[in-house]
Design a protein around this motif. Structure first.
Motif, mmCIF file in Angstrom:
data_model
loop_
_atom_site.group_PDB
_atom_site.id
_atom_site.type_symbol
_atom_site.label_atom_id
_atom_site.label_comp_id
_atom_site.label_asym_id
_atom_site.label_seq_id
_atom_site.Cartn_x
_atom_site.Cartn_y
_atom_site.Cartn_z
ATOM 1 N N ARG A 15 -40.169 -44.887 -35.633
ATOM 2 C CA ARG A 15 -41.672 -44.633 -35.408
ATOM 3 C C ARG A 15 -41.687 -45.339 -33.838
ATOM 4 O O ARG A 15 -40.929 -46.380 -33.700
ATOM 5 C CB ARG A 15 -42.716 -45.314 -36.312
ATOM 6 C CG ARG A 15 -42.727 -44.529 -37.550
ATOM 7 C CD ARG A 15 -43.666 -45.142 -38.518
ATOM 8 N NE ARG A 15 -42.865 -46.453 -38.938
ATOM 9 C CZ ARG A 15 -43.406 -47.105 -40.013
ATOM 10 N NH1 ARG A 15 -44.866 -47.134 -40.015
ATOM 11 N NH2 ARG A 15 -42.757 -48.251 -40.322
ATOM 12 N N ARG A 16 -42.447 -44.749 -32.929
ATOM 13 C CA ARG A 16 -42.620 -45.258 -31.590
ATOM 14 C C ARG A 16 -43.271 -46.820 -31.866
ATOM 15 O O ARG A 16 -44.305 -46.807 -32.513
ATOM 16 C CB ARG A 16 -43.765 -44.443 -30.839
ATOM 17 C CG ARG A 16 -43.908 -44.887 -29.430
ATOM 18 C CD ARG A 16 -44.784 -43.999 -28.743
ATOM 19 N NE ARG A 16 -44.412 -42.692 -28.671
ATOM 20 C CZ ARG A 16 -43.396 -41.992 -28.136
ATOM 21 N NH1 ARG A 16 -42.700 -42.548 -27.204
ATOM 22 N NH2 ARG A 16 -42.928 -40.681 -28.174
ATOM 23 N N ASP A 17 -42.766 -47.543 -31.033
ATOM 24 C CA ASP A 17 -43.055 -48.942 -30.890
ATOM 25 C C ASP A 17 -43.414 -49.276 -29.263
ATOM 26 O O ASP A 17 -42.384 -49.168 -28.685
ATOM 27 C CB ASP A 17 -42.096 -49.888 -31.708
ATOM 28 C CG ASP A 17 -42.568 -51.109 -31.551
ATOM 29 O OD1 ASP A 17 -42.378 -51.919 -30.595
ATOM 30 O OD2 ASP A 17 -43.098 -51.923 -32.477
ATOM 31 N N ASP A 18 -44.416 -49.723 -29.041
ATOM 32 C CA ASP A 18 -44.582 -50.154 -27.567
ATOM 33 C C ASP A 18 -43.609 -51.001 -26.971
ATOM 34 O O ASP A 18 -43.120 -50.940 -25.813
ATOM 35 C CB ASP A 18 -46.260 -50.468 -27.364
ATOM 36 C CG ASP A 18 -47.038 -49.337 -27.575
ATOM 37 O OD1 ASP A 18 -46.728 -48.080 -27.409
ATOM 38 O OD2 ASP A 18 -48.398 -49.473 -27.724
ATOM 39 N N GLN A 20 -40.484 -51.541 -28.116
ATOM 40 C CA GLN A 20 -39.271 -50.995 -27.977
ATOM 41 C C GLN A 20 -39.370 -49.960 -26.905
ATOM 42 O O GLN A 20 -38.362 -50.018 -26.104
ATOM 43 C CB GLN A 20 -38.998 -50.307 -29.345
ATOM 44 C CG GLN A 20 -38.642 -51.136 -30.328
ATOM 45 C CD GLN A 20 -38.432 -50.454 -31.684
ATOM 46 O OE1 GLN A 20 -38.408 -49.314 -31.592
ATOM 47 N NE2 GLN A 20 -37.903 -51.262 -32.657
#
Length: 51
Positions: A15-18, A20
């Motif tokens: 899942r997109r993580d800001d 990361q």
């Protein structure tokens, strides 16, 4: 690194993580900085050998 991360996000593997996303961009910038440096001297001695 950012491109590889986006591929994993698009594939649903992560899942997109800001945080990361920001870190991947910093790694890309670091890689570009290091890749632009001239090569260092080549060592001809063996640092594992004792005298």
């Amino acid at each position: 690194m950012a491109a590889a991360y986006e591929l994993k996000v698009d594939a649903g593997e992560v899942r997109r993580d800001d945080a990361q996303v920001a870190l991947a961009a910093k790694f890309d910038a670091l890689h570009e900085s290091l890749a632009s440096l001239p090569p260092g001297p080549v060592r001809t001695d063996d640092p594992t050998e004792s005298s």
